[in-house]
Write an enzyme that holds these catalytic residues in place. Structure first.
Site, PDB file in Angstrom:
ATOM      1  N   ASP A  69       0.770  -1.373   0.059  1.00  0.00           N
ATOM      2  CA  ASP A  69      -0.302  -0.058  -0.097  1.00  0.00           C
ATOM      3  C   ASP A  69       0.860   1.304  -0.222  1.00  0.00           C
ATOM      4  O   ASP A  69       0.592   2.070  -0.545  1.00  0.00           O
ATOM      5  CB  ASP A  69      -0.783   0.035   1.190  1.00  0.00           C
ATOM      6  CG  ASP A  69      -2.177   1.016   1.100  1.00  0.00           C
ATOM      7  OD1 ASP A  69      -2.295   1.557  -0.028  1.00  0.00           O
ATOM      8  OD2 ASP A  69      -2.717   1.249   2.242  1.00  0.00           O
ATOM      9  N   ARG A 102     -10.153  10.741 -12.054  1.00  0.00           N
ATOM     10  CA  ARG A 102      -9.602  10.638 -10.720  1.00  0.00           C
ATOM     11  C   ARG A 102      -9.107   9.199 -10.357  1.00  0.00           C
ATOM     12  O   ARG A 102      -8.607   9.143  -9.041  1.00  0.00           O
ATOM     13  CB  ARG A 102     -10.778  10.880  -9.700  1.00  0.00           C
ATOM     14  CG  ARG A 102     -11.135  12.213  -9.754  1.00  0.00           C
ATOM     15  CD  ARG A 102     -12.377  12.495  -8.895  1.00  0.00           C
ATOM     16  NE  ARG A 102     -12.454  12.265  -7.734  1.00  0.00           N
ATOM     17  CZ  ARG A 102     -13.461  11.597  -6.845  1.00  0.00           C
ATOM     18  NH1 ARG A 102     -14.372  11.416  -7.339  1.00  0.00           N
ATOM     19  NH2 ARG A 102     -13.254  11.215  -5.635  1.00  0.00           N
ATOM     20  N   LYS A 103      -9.085   8.164 -11.078  1.00  0.00           N
ATOM     21  CA  LYS A 103      -8.843   6.953 -10.729  1.00  0.00           C
ATOM     22  C   LYS A 103      -7.371   6.513 -11.321  1.00  0.00           C
ATOM     23  O   LYS A 103      -7.150   6.638 -12.513  1.00  0.00           O
ATOM     24  CB  LYS A 103      -9.864   5.840 -11.386  1.00  0.00           C
ATOM     25  CG  LYS A 103     -10.959   5.974 -10.849  1.00  0.00           C
ATOM     26  CD  LYS A 103     -12.062   4.814 -11.446  1.00  0.00           C
ATOM     27  CE  LYS A 103     -12.587   5.136 -12.864  1.00  0.00           C
ATOM     28  NZ  LYS A 103     -13.697   4.263 -12.979  1.00  0.00           N
TER      29      LYS A 103
HETATM   30  C1  LIG Z   1       6.092  14.619  -5.961  1.00  0.00           C
HETATM   31  C2  LIG Z   1       5.833  13.105  -5.391  1.00  0.00           C
HETATM   32  C3  LIG Z   1       6.319  13.101  -4.325  1.00  0.00           C
HETATM   33  C4  LIG Z   1       5.915  11.440  -3.747  1.00  0.00           C
HETATM   34  C5  LIG Z   1       6.281  11.517  -2.234  1.00  0.00           C
HETATM   35  C6  LIG Z   1       5.754  10.480  -1.318  1.00  0.00           C
HETATM   36  C7  LIG Z   1       6.106  10.289  -0.228  1.00  0.00           C
HETATM   37  C8  LIG Z   1       5.215   9.679   0.729  1.00  0.00           C
HETATM   38  C9  LIG Z   1       5.678   8.234   1.015  1.00  0.00           C
HETATM   39  C10 LIG Z   1       4.665   7.193   0.998  1.00  0.00           C
HETATM   40  C11 LIG Z   1       3.396   7.533   0.646  1.00  0.00           C
HETATM   41  C12 LIG Z   1       2.549   6.534   1.421  1.00  0.00           C
HETATM   42  C13 LIG Z   1       1.257   6.556   0.759  1.00  0.00           C
HETATM   43  C14 LIG Z   1       0.392   5.836   1.726  1.00  0.00           C
HETATM   44  C15 LIG Z   1      -1.047   5.357   1.215  1.00  0.00           C
HETATM   45  C16 LIG Z   1      -1.813   4.755   2.093  1.00  0.00           C
HETATM   46  C17 LIG Z   1      -3.233   5.119   1.659  1.00  0.00           C
HETATM   47  C18 LIG Z   1      -4.210   4.709   2.592  1.00  0.00           C
HETATM   48  O1  LIG Z   1      -4.228   3.634   3.383  1.00  0.00           O
HETATM   49  S1  LIG Z   1      -5.903   5.396   2.372  1.00  0.00           S
HETATM   50  C19 LIG Z   1      -6.763   4.636   3.650  1.00  0.00           C
HETATM   51  C20 LIG Z   1      -7.634   3.385   3.218  1.00  0.00           C
HETATM   52  N1  LIG Z   1      -8.540   3.768   2.414  1.00  0.00           N
HETATM   53  C21 LIG Z   1      -9.620   4.476   2.574  1.00  0.00           C
HETATM   54  O2  LIG Z   1      -9.989   4.781   3.927  1.00  0.00           O
HETATM   55  C22 LIG Z   1     -10.681   4.991   1.781  1.00  0.00           C
HETATM   56  C23 LIG Z   1     -12.086   4.618   1.807  1.00  0.00           C
HETATM   57  N2  LIG Z   1     -12.868   5.079   0.809  1.00  0.00           N
HETATM   58  C24 LIG Z   1     -13.167   6.327   0.564  1.00  0.00           C
HETATM   59  O3  LIG Z   1     -12.931   7.428   1.230  1.00  0.00           O
HETATM   60  C25 LIG Z   1     -13.935   6.540  -0.983  1.00  0.00           C
HETATM   61  O4  LIG Z   1     -14.755   5.505  -1.302  1.00  0.00           O
HETATM   62  C26 LIG Z   1     -13.050   7.054  -2.097  1.00  0.00           C
HETATM   63  C27 LIG Z   1     -12.250   8.398  -1.448  1.00  0.00           C
HETATM   64  C28 LIG Z   1     -11.853   5.860  -2.094  1.00  0.00           C
HETATM   65  C29 LIG Z   1     -13.932   7.182  -3.116  1.00  0.00           C
HETATM   66  O5  LIG Z   1     -14.966   8.088  -2.898  1.00  0.00           O
HETATM   67  P1  LIG Z   1     -15.307   9.576  -3.787  1.00  0.00           P
HETATM   68  O6  LIG Z   1     -16.688   9.959  -3.091  1.00  0.00           O
HETATM   69  O7  LIG Z   1     -14.224  10.518  -3.726  1.00  0.00           O
HETATM   70  O8  LIG Z   1     -15.482   8.794  -5.491  1.00  0.00           O
HETATM   71  P2  LIG Z   1     -16.595   7.729  -5.988  1.00  0.00           P
HETATM   72  O9  LIG Z   1     -17.468   8.739  -6.597  1.00  0.00           O
HETATM   73  O10 LIG Z   1     -17.220   6.863  -4.913  1.00  0.00           O
HETATM   74  O11 LIG Z   1     -15.742   6.831  -6.779  1.00  0.00           O
HETATM   75  C30 LIG Z   1     -14.992   7.706  -7.903  1.00  0.00           C
HETATM   76  C31 LIG Z   1     -14.782   6.733  -8.857  1.00  0.00           C
HETATM   77  O12 LIG Z   1     -13.840   5.453  -8.526  1.00  0.00           O
HETATM   78  C32 LIG Z   1     -14.799   4.339  -8.566  1.00  0.00           C
HETATM   79  N3  LIG Z   1     -14.310   3.575  -7.145  1.00  0.00           N
HETATM   80  C33 LIG Z   1     -14.292   4.072  -5.965  1.00  0.00           C
HETATM   81  N4  LIG Z   1     -14.157   3.096  -4.916  1.00  0.00           N
HETATM   82  C34 LIG Z   1     -13.901   2.083  -5.778  1.00  0.00           C
HETATM   83  C35 LIG Z   1     -13.554   0.518  -5.358  1.00  0.00           C
HETATM   84  N5  LIG Z   1     -13.507   0.045  -4.282  1.00  0.00           N
HETATM   85  N6  LIG Z   1     -13.743  -0.369  -6.705  1.00  0.00           N
HETATM   86  C36 LIG Z   1     -13.715   0.113  -7.624  1.00  0.00           C
HETATM   87  N7  LIG Z   1     -14.108   1.255  -8.159  1.00  0.00           N
HETATM   88  C37 LIG Z   1     -14.295   2.481  -7.263  1.00  0.00           C
HETATM   89  C38 LIG Z   1     -16.022   4.712  -8.269  1.00  0.00           C
HETATM   90  O13 LIG Z   1     -16.945   3.901  -9.272  1.00  0.00           O
HETATM   91  C39 LIG Z   1     -15.868   5.858  -9.369  1.00  0.00           C
HETATM   92  O14 LIG Z   1     -15.845   5.568 -10.803  1.00  0.00           O
HETATM   93  P3  LIG Z   1     -16.284   6.599 -11.868  1.00  0.00           P
HETATM   94  O15 LIG Z   1     -15.839   7.852 -11.871  1.00  0.00           O
HETATM   95  O16 LIG Z   1     -17.946   6.366 -11.777  1.00  0.00           O
HETATM   96  O17 LIG Z   1     -16.019   5.512 -13.145  1.00  0.00           O
END
Ligand SMILES: CCCCCCCC/C=C\CCCCCCCC(=O)SCCNC(=O)CCNC(=O)[C@H](O)C(C)(C)COP(=O)(O)OP(=O)(O)OC[C@H]1O[C@@H](n2cnc3c(N)ncnc32)[C@H](O)[C@@H]1OP(=O)(O)O
Length: 265
Positions: free
Chosen positions: A181, A227-228
């Site tokens: 993750d 957004r995906k």
């Molecule tokens: C310069 C760059 C430097 C980079 C440096 C990096 C340094 C950092 C280092 C290291 C990085 C560490 C990174 C760690 C990462 C860890 C992240 C986590 O652990 S996150 C916690 C666990 N996840 C949750 O708790 C989510 C809970 N769920 C939600 O909050 C919502 O359901 C959310 C945000 C995922 C989506 O909700 P909505 O209301 O914003 O969007 P909607 O309209 O429902 O979905 C948008 C599209 O996505 C699809 N979608 C959503 N969920 C789906 C699913 N489970 N399966 C399939 N499709 C899904 C939908 O069908 C829709 O698709 P259509 O646009 O209609 O085509």
């Protein structure tokens, strides 16, 4: 002396909080299988762990490290194999095609631009990263993430310590999921340049991973639709002989939001 080239300027972060903690020193960890050392030469003592890192955060009351310290660099808990692979990956950064991502205990300790990118303007201590808040070097996750200049490819070099044991002598599947993750999350962040949330994580566990194993989680962005962000990840040993796990993930770009106050300690 380990030289770390290409460390971004933002690594020199000013002191951000002022709380010093007393950390427990007598944390006992059974050596796997009663062996004198954990597998793969990880530097652990029998029935104990190395002394805690200075200034580390270990209690829920902790606000953040006193002196933000980049932890994605070698320490006494790193095995020889981990160090060698780190140097190998570091050499690739020399031409700018890859860069090492510094890593801190708290969100606020991150590079300022990354903090702003991920959580918006920060007034509190920022999120605590649980991977980085164990009290002993080598006990939990030891890792360094490298990001390709394309922003579509991330590799995480990781050594999973004895605190992450599930079955006797082997890493817990949840710890491996965390590694995946985090790696795909870093890749998704680099792609999105906004906050992202894991929506879906599908993992196939193929071979048990010994505690202390040094592995590489290799993640790529497969496609980006609105957004995906769809990603893949393969976790293998440093030679690429053993494939421990493979995964696909879906991350959703979200508005930069701060967590609710109740979520903060
Ligand atoms: C310069 C760059 C430097 C980079 C440096 C990096 C340094 C950092 C280092 C290291 C990085 C560490 C990174 C760690 C990462 C860890 C992240 C986590 O652990 S996150 C916690 C666990 N996840 C949750 O708790 C989510 C809970 N769920 C939600 O909050 C919502 O359901 C959310 C945000 C995922 C989506 O909700 P909505 O209301 O914003 O969007 P909607 O309209 O429902 O979905 C948008 C599209 O996505 C699809 N979608 C959503 N969920 C789906 C699913 N489970 N399966 C399939 N499709 C899904 C939908 O069908 C829709 O698709 P259509 O646009 O209609 O085509």
């Amino acid at each position: 002396m380990i030289q770390i080239p290409n460390v971004p300027d933002g690594d020199n972060i000013p002191q951000l909080c002022h709380q010093t903690l007393v950390v427990p020193t007598a944390v006992l960890v059974p050596a796997p299988h009663g062996a004198t050392a954990a597998p793969h030469g990880i530097a652990m003592t029998i029935g104990g762990v190395p002394p805690p890192r200075p200034h580390c955060c270990v209690s829920p009351q902790a606000l953040c490290s006193v002196s933000p310290q980049d932890l994605a660099v070698p320490n006494a808990g790193w095995s020889v194999a981990m160090r060698e692979q780190f140097q190998h990956l570091l050499r690739r950064t020399a031409d700018g095609s890859w860069r090492r991502i510094p890593s801190y205990r708290r969100g606020l300790d991150y590079l300022p631009e990354v903090v702003q990118m991920v959580v918006g303007p920060v007034t509190g201590p920022g999120p605590r990263h649980f991977l980085r808040n164990l009290d002993a070097e080598g006990a939990g996750f030891e890792y360094a993430i490298f990001l390709h200049s394309s922003g579509h490819h991330a590799q995480c070099l990781c050594q999973l310590g004895p605190y992450l044991e599930g079955h006797h002598g082997f890493a817990h599947g949840g710890a491996i999921a965390t590694l995946i993750d985090t790696t795909v999350g870093a890749c998704a962040l680099a792609v999105a340049k906004t906050s992202v949330m894991t929506a879906k994580l599908n993992i196939s566990y193929l071979v048990p991973m010994p505690v202390g194993a040094v592995v590489v989680a290799d993640s790529r962005m497969e496609r980006h639709e609105g957004r995906k962000i769809f990603l893949s990840c393969r976790v293998h040993d440093t030679k690429g002989d053993t494939l421990y796990a493979e995964a696909t993930a879906l991350f959703i770009q979200v508005e930069n939001t701060k967590p609710p106050p109740a979520a903060r300690p």
